[in-house]
Design an enzyme around this catalytic site. Structure first.
Site, PDB file in Angstrom:
ATOM      1  N   ASP A   8       0.852  -1.188   0.000  1.00 28.92           N
ATOM      2  CA  ASP A   8       0.000   0.000   0.000  1.00 28.92           C
ATOM      3  C   ASP A   8       0.886   1.235   0.000  1.00 28.92           C
ATOM      4  O   ASP A   8       1.819   1.340   0.803  1.00 28.92           O
ATOM      5  CB  ASP A   8      -0.903   0.014   1.233  1.00 28.92           C
ATOM      6  N   ASP A 129     -15.907  -3.575  -1.056  1.00 31.06           N
ATOM      7  CA  ASP A 129     -15.456  -3.231   0.288  1.00 31.06           C
ATOM      8  C   ASP A 129     -16.666  -3.079   1.194  1.00 31.06           C
ATOM      9  O   ASP A 129     -17.604  -2.336   0.869  1.00 31.06           O
ATOM     10  CB  ASP A 129     -14.662  -1.924   0.265  1.00 31.06           C
TER      11      ASP A 129
END
Length: 243
Positions: A8, A129
């Site tokens: 990330d 998500d």
């Protein structure tokens, strides 16, 4: 079953967030390409990369870091974060990205996802998500009133490669994967599902691998690797034994 080590990116650095909160970022390194190479040397053939800044901005913010990762990593790179138009999708594929993850646009512009899936066969992953069973968007900053399964089913006939399911209440917190919700989603749709959020050790890999036949294609892991709680080589070996 595929194990995707995660990189990330925030401000060009390798970080992990807690529950998707940009203000709760832990920095694990300043050389994303070196991290990608380290994962490759441990045996990884797949990598999951997220431009966190891009997810909030709606456009790429860590392009140089992603390009360096693509140059360093010899396997398949799956990229997400702020990819919301055709030019961005085409540009990343041209640079060597194997699969593009589309999140917010899946809810706000499903026609775009369908077009991209048709144009790039096997190359588009839809990020689903979830928070309390509902779809979160805009880098997880906004919560919709759309149930996760409803969004997933919208793309069953679209030709998307996979669904990336993340329980954001567990992501980066080492609470363990939400096995039940992930498997329930996989059983509810005809699209392979990649699990994400909360991996804390080998037991998560083992439990998910038991459901490979239910449609669990892979699992993404980040903090557990960086904190030394999960050995990547061991995880890859265990996942490789899944049917």
């Amino acid at each position: 079953m595929i194990v995707f080590p995660a990189i990330d990116l925030k401000g060009g650095q390798v970080v992990r967030l807690a529950a998707g909160d940009m203000d709760r970022a832990t920095v694990y390194g300043s050389d994303p390409a070196a991290q990608a190479l380290a994962f490759a040397e441990a045996g990884a053939q797949h990598l999951h990369v997220v431009d966190l800044d891009g997810a909030f901005a709606g456009e790429s913010r860590n392009r140089a870091a992603v390009e360096a990762i693509l140059e360093a990593f010899p396997g398949h790179v799956q990229l997400g974060g702020g990819i919301r138009d055709a030019a961005a999708v085409e540009g990343w594929f041209a640079l060597g990205v194997s699969r593009i993850v589309i999140g917010s646009a899946a809810l706000t512009d499903p026609a775009f996802v369908r077009t991209m899936a048709a144009n790039w066969e096997g190359g588009i992953v839809v990020a689903v998500d979830a928070k309390d069973g509902m779809v979160a968007t805009e880098g997880w900053a906004a919560l919709s009133d759309v149930p996760v399964v409803d969004l997933a089913r919208r793309f069953e006939d679209a030709g998307v490669a996979s669904l990336l399911f993340t329980d954001i209440g567990r992501d980066g917190l080492l609470k363990g994967v939400n096995i039940d919700a992930t498997v329930d989603l996989a059983r509810s749709v005809d699209i392979p599902v990649i699990a994400s959020g909360g991996v804390k050790g080998l037991d998560d890999i083992r439990l998910l691998s038991l459901h490979a036949a239910d449609g669990i294609e892979g699992v993404i892991t980040g903090r557990a690797l960086y904190d030394g709680r999960l050995d990547l080589a061991a995880a890859l070996a265990l996942a490789g034994r899944a049917p």
